[in-house]
Design an enzyme around this catalytic site. Structure first.
Site, PDB file in Angstrom:
ATOM      1  N   LYS A  75     -11.114  -3.262   2.374  1.00  0.00           N
ATOM      2  CA  LYS A  75     -10.509  -1.644   2.201  1.00  0.00           C
ATOM      3  C   LYS A  75     -11.428  -1.502   1.006  1.00  0.00           C
ATOM      4  O   LYS A  75     -11.505  -0.010   1.755  1.00  0.00           O
ATOM      5  CB  LYS A  75      -8.624  -1.368   1.920  1.00  0.00           C
ATOM      6  CG  LYS A  75      -8.186  -2.308   3.270  1.00  0.00           C
ATOM      7  CD  LYS A  75      -8.182  -1.579   4.356  1.00  0.00           C
ATOM      8  CE  LYS A  75      -7.835   0.133   4.176  1.00  0.00           C
ATOM      9  NZ  LYS A  75      -7.404   0.829   5.749  1.00  0.00           N
ATOM     10  N   TYR A 114      -7.836  -8.535   2.713  1.00  0.00           N
ATOM     11  CA  TYR A 114      -7.772  -7.878   2.957  1.00  0.00           C
ATOM     12  C   TYR A 114      -8.164  -6.497   2.172  1.00  0.00           C
ATOM     13  O   TYR A 114      -8.794  -5.667   2.664  1.00  0.00           O
ATOM     14  CB  TYR A 114      -5.977  -7.861   3.905  1.00  0.00           C
ATOM     15  CG  TYR A 114      -5.079  -6.208   3.339  1.00  0.00           C
ATOM     16  CD1 TYR A 114      -5.790  -5.127   4.906  1.00  0.00           C
ATOM     17  CD2 TYR A 114      -4.809  -5.265   2.398  1.00  0.00           C
ATOM     18  CE1 TYR A 114      -5.333  -4.065   4.606  1.00  0.00           C
ATOM     19  CE2 TYR A 114      -4.390  -4.392   2.771  1.00  0.00           C
ATOM     20  CZ  TYR A 114      -4.411  -3.240   3.900  1.00  0.00           C
ATOM     21  OH  TYR A 114      -3.925  -2.446   3.748  1.00  0.00           O
ATOM     22  N   THR A 166      -5.117   1.756   1.011  1.00  0.00           N
ATOM     23  CA  THR A 166      -4.346   1.399   0.366  1.00  0.00           C
ATOM     24  C   THR A 166      -4.463   1.527  -1.131  1.00  0.00           C
ATOM     25  O   THR A 166      -5.313   1.527  -1.568  1.00  0.00           O
ATOM     26  CB  THR A 166      -4.238   0.237   0.807  1.00  0.00           C
ATOM     27  OG1 THR A 166      -2.562  -0.518   0.313  1.00  0.00           O
ATOM     28  CG2 THR A 166      -5.790  -0.140   1.152  1.00  0.00           C
ATOM     29  N   ASP A 167      -3.435   0.910  -1.832  1.00  0.00           N
ATOM     30  CA  ASP A 167      -2.568   1.389  -3.183  1.00  0.00           C
ATOM     31  C   ASP A 167      -3.566  -0.010  -3.636  1.00  0.00           C
ATOM     32  O   ASP A 167      -3.705  -0.685  -4.686  1.00  0.00           O
ATOM     33  CB  ASP A 167      -1.252   1.145  -4.089  1.00  0.00           C
ATOM     34  CG  ASP A 167      -0.360   0.442  -3.206  1.00  0.00           C
ATOM     35  OD1 ASP A 167      -1.130  -0.576  -2.395  1.00  0.00           O
ATOM     36  OD2 ASP A 167       0.426   0.690  -3.401  1.00  0.00           O
ATOM     37  N   GLU A 168      -3.124  -1.993  -2.786  1.00  0.00           N
ATOM     38  CA  GLU A 168      -4.037  -3.015  -3.280  1.00  0.00           C
ATOM     39  C   GLU A 168      -5.136  -2.475  -3.761  1.00  0.00           C
ATOM     40  O   GLU A 168      -5.798  -3.665  -4.411  1.00  0.00           O
ATOM     41  CB  GLU A 168      -3.834  -3.993  -2.332  1.00  0.00           C
ATOM     42  CG  GLU A 168      -2.635  -3.025  -1.348  1.00  0.00           C
ATOM     43  CD  GLU A 168      -1.307  -4.777  -1.030  1.00  0.00           C
ATOM     44  OE1 GLU A 168      -2.835  -5.454  -0.043  1.00  0.00           O
ATOM     45  OE2 GLU A 168      -0.572  -4.848  -0.091  1.00  0.00           O
TER      46      GLU A 168
HETATM   47  P1  NAD Z   1      -0.424  -1.975  11.557  1.00  0.00           P
HETATM   48  O1  NAD Z   1      -1.220  -3.478  11.389  1.00  0.00           O
HETATM   49  O2  NAD Z   1       0.767  -2.053  11.937  1.00  0.00           O
HETATM   50  O3  NAD Z   1      -1.644  -0.947  13.018  1.00  0.00           O
HETATM   51  C1  NAD Z   1      -3.233  -1.040  13.260  1.00  0.00           C
HETATM   52  C2  NAD Z   1      -3.352  -0.447  14.270  1.00  0.00           C
HETATM   53  O4  NAD Z   1      -5.197  -0.744  14.414  1.00  0.00           O
HETATM   54  C3  NAD Z   1      -2.870  -2.028  15.177  1.00  0.00           C
HETATM   55  O5  NAD Z   1      -2.277  -0.412  16.177  1.00  0.00           O
HETATM   56  C4  NAD Z   1      -4.049  -2.282  15.886  1.00  0.00           C
HETATM   57  O6  NAD Z   1      -4.281  -2.667  17.734  1.00  0.00           O
HETATM   58  C5  NAD Z   1      -5.718  -1.521  15.967  1.00  0.00           C
HETATM   59  N1  NAD Z   1      -6.653  -2.114  15.197  1.00  0.00           N
HETATM   60  C6  NAD Z   1      -6.851  -3.034  14.852  1.00  0.00           C
HETATM   61  N2  NAD Z   1      -8.550  -3.041  14.920  1.00  0.00           N
HETATM   62  C7  NAD Z   1      -8.714  -2.247  15.600  1.00  0.00           C
HETATM   63  C8  NAD Z   1      -9.985  -2.207  15.785  1.00  0.00           C
HETATM   64  N3  NAD Z   1     -10.782  -3.600  16.045  1.00  0.00           N
HETATM   65  N4  NAD Z   1      -9.929  -1.571  16.358  1.00  0.00           N
HETATM   66  C9  NAD Z   1      -9.028  -0.661  16.965  1.00  0.00           C
HETATM   67  N5  NAD Z   1      -8.093  -0.871  16.789  1.00  0.00           N
HETATM   68  C10 NAD Z   1      -7.745  -1.638  15.797  1.00  0.00           C
HETATM   69  O7  NAD Z   1      -1.302  -1.336  10.479  1.00  0.00           O
HETATM   70  P2  NAD Z   1      -0.281  -0.066   9.753  1.00  0.00           P
HETATM   71  O8  NAD Z   1       0.416  -0.912   8.518  1.00  0.00           O
HETATM   72  O9  NAD Z   1       0.216   1.121  10.671  1.00  0.00           O
HETATM   73  O10 NAD Z   1      -1.303   0.061   8.585  1.00  0.00           O
HETATM   74  C11 NAD Z   1      -2.065   1.071   8.969  1.00  0.00           C
HETATM   75  C12 NAD Z   1      -3.650   1.881   8.479  1.00  0.00           C
HETATM   76  O11 NAD Z   1      -2.840   2.135   6.758  1.00  0.00           O
HETATM   77  C13 NAD Z   1      -4.696   0.266   7.879  1.00  0.00           C
HETATM   78  O12 NAD Z   1      -5.646   1.039   7.496  1.00  0.00           O
HETATM   79  C14 NAD Z   1      -3.545   0.019   6.251  1.00  0.00           C
HETATM   80  O13 NAD Z   1      -4.489  -0.516   5.666  1.00  0.00           O
HETATM   81  C15 NAD Z   1      -3.364   1.358   6.087  1.00  0.00           C
HETATM   82  N6  NAD Z   1      -1.785   1.800   4.980  1.00  0.00           N
HETATM   83  C16 NAD Z   1      -0.446   0.348   5.381  1.00  0.00           C
HETATM   84  C17 NAD Z   1      -0.119   0.043   4.752  1.00  0.00           C
HETATM   85  C18 NAD Z   1       1.531   0.011   4.654  1.00  0.00           C
HETATM   86  O14 NAD Z   1       2.537  -0.085   4.217  1.00  0.00           O
HETATM   87  N7  NAD Z   1       1.636  -0.851   5.968  1.00  0.00           N
HETATM   88  C19 NAD Z   1       0.153   1.290   2.906  1.00  0.00           C
HETATM   89  C20 NAD Z   1      -1.216   1.578   2.667  1.00  0.00           C
HETATM   90  C21 NAD Z   1      -2.627   1.931   3.527  1.00  0.00           C
HETATM   91  O1  DAU Z   2       0.912  -1.619  -0.804  1.00  0.00           O
HETATM   92  C1  DAU Z   2       0.287  -1.458   0.648  1.00  0.00           C
HETATM   93  C2  DAU Z   2       0.120  -3.058   1.121  1.00  0.00           C
HETATM   94  O2  DAU Z   2       0.830  -2.698   1.901  1.00  0.00           O
HETATM   95  C3  DAU Z   2      -0.132  -2.015   2.670  1.00  0.00           C
HETATM   96  O3  DAU Z   2      -2.303  -1.769   2.733  1.00  0.00           O
HETATM   97  C4  DAU Z   2      -0.547  -3.365   3.743  1.00  0.00           C
HETATM   98  O4  DAU Z   2      -1.582  -3.253   4.823  1.00  0.00           O
HETATM   99  C5  DAU Z   2       0.886  -4.112   4.023  1.00  0.00           C
HETATM  100  O5  DAU Z   2       1.115  -5.225   5.088  1.00  0.00           O
HETATM  101  C6  DAU Z   2       1.294  -4.020   2.275  1.00  0.00           C
HETATM  102  O6  DAU Z   2       0.954  -4.920   1.904  1.00  0.00           O
HETATM  103  P1  DAU Z   2       2.352  -5.888   1.362  1.00  0.00           P
HETATM  104  O7  DAU Z   2       1.602  -7.601   1.104  1.00  0.00           O
HETATM  105  O8  DAU Z   2       2.756  -5.441  -0.129  1.00  0.00           O
HETATM  106  O9  DAU Z   2       3.145  -6.401   2.227  1.00  0.00           O
HETATM  107  P2  DAU Z   2       4.500  -7.753   3.034  1.00  0.00           P
HETATM  108  O10 DAU Z   2       5.637  -6.630   3.603  1.00  0.00           O
HETATM  109  O11 DAU Z   2       3.090  -8.547   3.356  1.00  0.00           O
HETATM  110  O12 DAU Z   2       5.524  -7.416   1.340  1.00  0.00           O
HETATM  111  C7  DAU Z   2       5.836  -7.268   0.742  1.00  0.00           C
HETATM  112  C8  DAU Z   2       6.080  -8.218  -0.473  1.00  0.00           C
HETATM  113  O13 DAU Z   2       6.925  -9.063  -0.199  1.00  0.00           O
HETATM  114  C9  DAU Z   2       4.824  -8.989  -1.312  1.00  0.00           C
HETATM  115  O14 DAU Z   2       4.933  -9.083  -2.601  1.00  0.00           O
HETATM  116  C10 DAU Z   2       5.126 -10.025  -1.074  1.00  0.00           C
HETATM  117  C11 DAU Z   2       7.057 -10.425  -0.495  1.00  0.00           C
HETATM  118  N1  DAU Z   2       7.420 -11.264   0.890  1.00  0.00           N
HETATM  119  C12 DAU Z   2       6.348 -10.734   1.708  1.00  0.00           C
HETATM  120  C13 DAU Z   2       6.507 -11.481   2.950  1.00  0.00           C
HETATM  121  C14 DAU Z   2       5.961 -11.167   4.371  1.00  0.00           C
HETATM  122  C15 DAU Z   2       7.702 -12.106   0.764  1.00  0.00           C
HETATM  123  O15 DAU Z   2       8.029 -12.300  -0.834  1.00  0.00           O
HETATM  124  N2  DAU Z   2       7.894 -13.037   1.688  1.00  0.00           N
HETATM  125  C16 DAU Z   2       7.404 -12.782   3.194  1.00  0.00           C
HETATM  126  O16 DAU Z   2       7.629 -13.703   3.835  1.00  0.00           O
END
Ligand code: NAD
Ligand code: DAU
Length: 340
Positions: free
Chosen positions: A157, A153, A128-130
């Site tokens: 990562k 988190y 992730t970019d985070e």
């Molecule tokens: P998500 O939370 O929607 O899904 C995570 C999945 O992993 C779930 O199906 C969960 O059951 C499974 N899981 C959790 N712990 C596990 C374990 N110990 N063993 C096997 N399975 C397990 O997450 P997402 O948003 O789909 O993110 C997927 C990946 O992409 C993550 O690694 C996250 O860090 C990365 N990522 C997410 C975003 C985003 O914006 N959502 C952006 C960049 C990178």
């Molecule tokens: O940037 C990539 C990341 O994006 C991934 O690595 C993470 O897995 C994914 O959860 C996401 O993280 P963020 O923290 O950026 O996503 P979130 O949807 O939780 O929040 C997006 C932005 O909105 C952030 O600045 C926080 C804000 N926010 C979020 C929630 C849930 C609010 O203002 N109110 C809210 O209730």
């Protein structure tokens, strides 16, 4: 090619499995997922029906399981591993970091080690970019930006990324790390900003906006991220890191207002609440390396992507009702109680 996809029942993993079956007629996919609150078997019912026990196999289990993972790699003669499995929600990591360490760090190390022992040819660590921390008003994250994670988190990562890097440097293990910005699209769990705002707006409930709502995220439609991961799998150079982004920097307030406007709901539903601790101000990605070396280019602009996403949620209100388990309700109640 036999591919082990971990976390395939989550948001991006589910979309990636659809992507694979749509683009390849010769892949076999083994989906290892623990089915935490974020994993949903129903996401993949059409895949299970069409390819189940032929080209698609689901195994419920944990990536940190030291017996199970080597068994799977051997039994299915896995060629490549794509590690999506993670605890993924920043707010939950603030409440309780422990599961983030177990899955994101120990789980990744277990997968890396078992894959190394099994002689796996390619391992994609989905990151992730985070991990880069936070930007000021100017500039972009590049692959050279030092890691400076600010939440439990993102720290977990970043630790996983460093382990992946160490496996490449120490053992020559064929790892590629991909780092992507904020995804949105079908199957995203309604704890994340876009589906949460949709859900609250539909119910005419206040939408919590952290701080001043001016934190910026670079939004990418999930299938563009899937395309990037696939390009890294097919063409990436081992040992490399590739950034992916959507070229769509938006302050949170603008995103939520666009959702309200789409649904014809009033802006009075916006509710400013206490900020997230350690809240990163701005993320923005330089993904020119991935464009140059892999041919990566996001194809869905934010307006179109948001429309696709909100229409999907409107059509799948059964999905969004079903994923709201008791655990979800508890987390939401406790987290937001402390912030308002
Ligand atoms: P998500 O939370 O929607 O899904 C995570 C999945 O992993 C779930 O199906 C969960 O059951 C499974 N899981 C959790 N712990 C596990 C374990 N110990 N063993 C096997 N399975 C397990 O997450 P997402 O948003 O789909 O993110 C997927 C990946 O992409 C993550 O690694 C996250 O860090 C990365 N990522 C997410 C975003 C985003 O914006 N959502 C952006 C960049 C990178
Ligand atoms: O940037 C990539 C990341 O994006 C991934 O690595 C993470 O897995 C994914 O959860 C996401 O993280 P963020 O923290 O950026 O996503 P979130 O949807 O939780 O929040 C997006 C932005 O909105 C952030 O600045 C926080 C804000 N926010 C979020 C929630 C849930 C609010 O203002 N109110 C809210 O209730």
């Amino acid at each position: 090619m036999n591919i082990l996809v971990t976390g395939g029942c989550g948001f991006i993993g589910s979309n990636f499995i659809y992507y694979l079956f749509e683009h390849y007629s010769d892949v076999k996919v083994i989906n290892l997922d623990k089915l935490t609150y974020a994993g949903n078997l129903k996401n993949l019912v059409p895949i299970e029906k069409k390819y189940g026990d032929k080209r698609y196999f689901f195994i419920r289990g944990c990536i940190a399981d030291r017996e199970l993972v080597p068994q799977i790699l051997k039994k299915f003669q896995i060629d490549a591993v794509i590690n999506f499995a993670a605890e993924s929600h920043v707010d939950r990591s603030i409440n309780d970091p422990a599961p983030f360490i177990t899955t994101n760090i120990n789980g990744t190390q277990n997968l890396l080690e078992a894959s190394r022992q099994a002689g796996i040819k390619r391992f994609i660590q989905v990151s992730t970019d985070e991990v880069y921390g936070s930007l000021g008003p100017e500039g972009l994250f590049s692959e050279e930006t030092p890691l400076a994670p600010n939440s439990p988190y993102s720290a977990s990562k970043a630790a996983a990324d460093l382990l992946a890097r160490a496996y490449y440097k120490t053992y020559g293990f064929p790892v590629i790390i991909t780092r992507c910005s904020n995804n949105y699209g079908p199957f995203q769990f309604p704890e994340k900003l876009i589906p949460l705002a949709f859900l609250k707006a539909r119910q005419d409930e206040p939408i919590p906006i952290y701080g001043d709502g001016q934190n910026v995220r670079d939004w990418i439609y999930v299938l563009d991220h899937c395309q990037g991961v696939d390009l890294a799998l097919q063409k990436g150079e081992i040992g490399r890191v590739y950034n992916f982004g959507g070229n769509a920097e938006k302050p949170n307030l603008e995103v939520v207002k666009a959702i309200l406007d789409f649904l014809g709901k009033p802006h009075t539903l916006l509710k400013f609440v206490q900020d997230r601790p350690g809240h990163d101000r701005r993320y923005a990605m330089d993904f020119s390396l991935a464009s140059r070396e892999l041919g990566f280019k996001p194809s869905v602009d934010f307006k179109k992507g948001l429309e696709l996403t909100l229409n999907w949620y409107l059509k799948h209100q059964d999905w969004i009702s079903e994923v709201q388990s008791g655990e979800y309700q508890n987390f939401m109640r406790n987290w937001y109680k402390d912030r308002t």
